[in-house]
Design a protein around this motif. Structure first.
Motif, PDB file in Angstrom:
ATOM      1  N   GLU A 141       9.947  27.754  -7.787  1.00 26.79           N
ATOM      2  CA  GLU A 141      10.116  26.315  -7.976  1.00 26.79           C
ATOM      3  C   GLU A 141      11.566  25.851  -7.973  1.00 26.79           C
ATOM      4  OE1 GLU A 141       8.819  27.781 -12.181  1.00 26.79           O
ATOM      5  OE2 GLU A 141       8.500  28.341 -10.095  1.00 26.79           O
ATOM      6  N   ASN A 142      12.522  26.791  -8.011  1.00 28.84           N
ATOM      7  CA  ASN A 142      13.914  26.356  -7.897  1.00 28.84           C
ATOM      8  C   ASN A 142      14.306  26.064  -6.454  1.00 28.84           C
ATOM      9  OD1 ASN A 142      13.716  29.171  -7.455  1.00 28.84           O
ATOM     10  ND2 ASN A 142      15.900  29.428  -7.765  1.00 28.84           N
ATOM     11  N   GLY A 143      13.398  26.297  -5.489  1.00 28.30           N
ATOM     12  CA  GLY A 143      13.642  25.818  -4.136  1.00 28.30           C
ATOM     13  C   GLY A 143      13.771  26.851  -3.049  1.00 28.30           C
ATOM     14  N   ILE A 144      12.857  27.809  -2.960  1.00 27.80           N
ATOM     15  CA  ILE A 144      12.888  28.775  -1.875  1.00 27.80           C
ATOM     16  C   ILE A 144      11.458  29.195  -1.528  1.00 27.80           C
ATOM     17  CG2 ILE A 144      13.196  30.720  -3.472  1.00 27.80           C
ATOM     18  CD1 ILE A 144      14.789  32.148  -1.259  1.00 27.80           C
ATOM     19  N   ILE A 145      11.199  29.337  -0.237  1.00 28.67           N
ATOM     20  CA  ILE A 145       9.960  29.934   0.256  1.00 28.67           C
ATOM     21  C   ILE A 145      10.360  31.079   1.176  1.00 28.67           C
ATOM     22  CG2 ILE A 145       7.955  29.650   1.780  1.00 28.67           C
ATOM     23  CD1 ILE A 145       7.666  26.816   0.774  1.00 28.67           C
ATOM     24  N   GLY A 146       9.760  32.236   0.948  1.00 25.74           N
ATOM     25  CA  GLY A 146      10.048  33.389   1.795  1.00 25.74           C
ATOM     26  C   GLY A 146      10.968  34.400   1.148  1.00 25.74           C
ATOM     27  N   PHE A 147      10.888  34.541  -0.186  1.00 20.97           N
ATOM     28  CA  PHE A 147      11.733  35.548  -0.825  1.00 20.97           C
ATOM     29  C   PHE A 147      10.985  36.866  -0.960  1.00 20.97           C
ATOM     30  CE2 PHE A 147       9.746  33.652  -4.602  1.00 20.97           C
ATOM     31  CZ  PHE A 147       9.446  34.758  -5.372  1.00 20.97           C
ATOM     32  N   GLY A 148      11.751  37.929  -1.099  1.00 22.67           N
ATOM     33  CA  GLY A 148      11.169  39.260  -1.219  1.00 22.67           C
ATOM     34  C   GLY A 148      11.641  39.963  -2.469  1.00 22.67           C
ATOM     35  N   ALA A 170      16.003  37.367   0.801  1.00 17.62           N
ATOM     36  CA  ALA A 170      15.386  36.374   1.681  1.00 17.62           C
ATOM     37  C   ALA A 170      14.838  37.081   2.905  1.00 17.62           C
ATOM     38  CB  ALA A 170      16.404  35.319   2.091  1.00 17.62           C
ATOM     39  N   LEU A 171      13.558  36.891   3.173  1.00  8.41           N
ATOM     40  CA  LEU A 171      12.922  37.502   4.323  1.00  8.41           C
ATOM     41  C   LEU A 171      13.169  36.660   5.571  1.00  8.41           C
ATOM     42  CD1 LEU A 171       9.520  38.471   2.641  1.00  8.41           C
ATOM     43  CD2 LEU A 171      11.587  39.870   2.892  1.00  8.41           C
ATOM     44  N   PRO A 172      13.017  37.220   6.753  1.00  8.81           N
ATOM     45  CA  PRO A 172      13.189  36.429   7.984  1.00  8.81           C
ATOM     46  C   PRO A 172      12.293  35.190   7.962  1.00  8.81           C
ATOM     47  CG  PRO A 172      13.068  38.758   8.507  1.00  8.81           C
ATOM     48  CD  PRO A 172      12.749  38.640   7.048  1.00  8.81           C
ATOM     49  N   GLY A 173      12.892  34.031   8.251  1.00  9.77           N
ATOM     50  CA  GLY A 173      12.138  32.784   8.235  1.00  9.77           C
ATOM     51  C   GLY A 173      12.159  32.054   6.910  1.00  9.77           C
ATOM     52  N   ALA A 174      12.850  32.611   5.910  1.00  6.03           N
ATOM     53  CA  ALA A 174      12.922  31.964   4.597  1.00  6.03           C
ATOM     54  C   ALA A 174      13.622  30.612   4.698  1.00  6.03           C
ATOM     55  CB  ALA A 174      13.658  32.860   3.608  1.00  6.03           C
ATOM     56  N   VAL A 175      13.205  29.689   3.834  1.00  8.04           N
ATOM     57  CA  VAL A 175      13.819  28.360   3.796  1.00  8.04           C
ATOM     58  C   VAL A 175      14.155  27.997   2.358  1.00  8.04           C
ATOM     59  CG1 VAL A 175      12.694  27.498   5.877  1.00  8.04           C
ATOM     60  CG2 VAL A 175      11.534  27.268   3.691  1.00  8.04           C
TER      61      VAL A 175
END
Length: 221
Positions: free
Chosen positions: A46-53, A75-80
Motif C-alpha cells: 500500500e505504500n505504492g508498488i506492484i511487482g515486488f519480490g 523489484a521484478l521485471p515490469g514492476a511499477v
C-alpha cells in the motif's frame, strides 16, 4: 521447518495465477518467497508498488524499494510505483484479488483484530481496515498462539479491524475457514494432531470426520 515458514508456504498455495495480491507487514511478506513455480502473482504494497519480490541480497538494498513496513524488497521485471492515493484507490475500488495480513486475534465469527498492540503506542492502523473491507479475499497468516495464549478466541478482546468476516486463517497448527456456523477446521499442520489443535484453541471449532494434513508449497526463495 520454522513455524513462520510453514505458514508462508501454505498461504502461497492459496494465491492464484495472474492475480493482484497485497502482502501485509511482517510474516505475510515471507509469502512472496514461496509462490509455486510457474505461477505468476503481482504483489502490491500500500505504500505504492506492484511487482515486488523477495528481499534483495545483503548489500544490494535500495532505500527507495521497501514494503509498507519499511523492509527492503526487490523489484521484478515490469514492476511499477505510484503514490499512496493511487495505491488505496486499487484497494478501496475492489481491484485487489487477495490480501494476506497478520493477526493478533481472530474470533469465532471470523472477525479480525490486528492493528492495536496492547501496551504499545499506536502510530497508525496502516491499510488494514481498507484491505479487510476492500480485498476480494482476506487471508490471515499468523501463529496460533502467542506466549502460550491462543489467538483464536470466542470473541475479540482487542479492537476489530473491520466487521467483515475473513476468508481463511492459516497458522502454524491449522487451516481454519470462518463460515456462518463458526470456525471450520479444514487442515492440520504436518505432524500436528486434532487434539493438539483443540488444546491450543480458545474458540470452539467445527471438526469434520476427516481433517487432512495441510499441503506445503515447494516454491523456494
Amino acid at each position: 521447518m520454522d513455524p513462520k515458514e510453514i505458514i508462508a508456504r501454505r498461504v502461497a498455495l492459496e494465491l492464484r495465477d495472474g492475480t493482484l495480491v497485497n502482502l501485509g507487514i511482517g510474516l505475510p511478506t515471507l509469502v512472496a518467497q514461496y509462490v509455486p513455480a510457474g505461477r505468476t502473482v503481482a504483489f502490491q504494497s500500500e505504500n505504492g508498488i506492484i511487482g515486488f519480490g523477495a528481499p534483495p541480497p545483503e548489500g544490494m538494498e535500495d532505500v527507495n524499494l521497501t514494503d509498507a513496513g519499511g523492509a527492503f524488497v526487490s523489484a521484478l521485471p515490469g514492476a511499477v510505483s505510484f503514490d499512496s492515493a493511487m495505491s488505496f484507490a486499487f484497494i478501496r475500488g475492489g481491484h485487489v484479488d487477495a490480501t494476506v495480513l497478520g493477526g493478533l486475534q481472530v474470533s469465532s465469527d471470523g472477525r479480525l483484530a490486528n492493528w492495536m498492540v496492547p501496551g504499545k503506542m499506536v502510530a497508525g492502523m496502516g491499510g488494514a481496515m481498507d484491505l479487510v473491507a476492500g480485498a476480494r479475499r482476506v487471508i490471515i497468516a499468523m501463529q496460533h498462539a502467542s506466549r502460550g495464549v491462543s489467538k483464536i478466541v470466542p470473541a475479540l478482546t482487542l479492537p476489530a479491524t473491520a466487521d467483515r468476516r475473513v476468508s481463511l486463517v492459516v497458522t502454524d497448527l491449522a487451516v481454519l475457514e470462518p463460515i456462518q456456523a463458526g470456525l471450520l477446521l479444514r487442515e492440520r499442520a504436518p505432524g500436528v494432531s486434532i487434539a493438539e489443535i483443540v488444546a491450543a484453541t480458545e474458540a470452539s471449532l467445527i471438526i469434520p470426520e476427516d481433517v487432512p494434513e495441510m499441503p506445503i508449497s515447494n516454491g523456494s526463495p
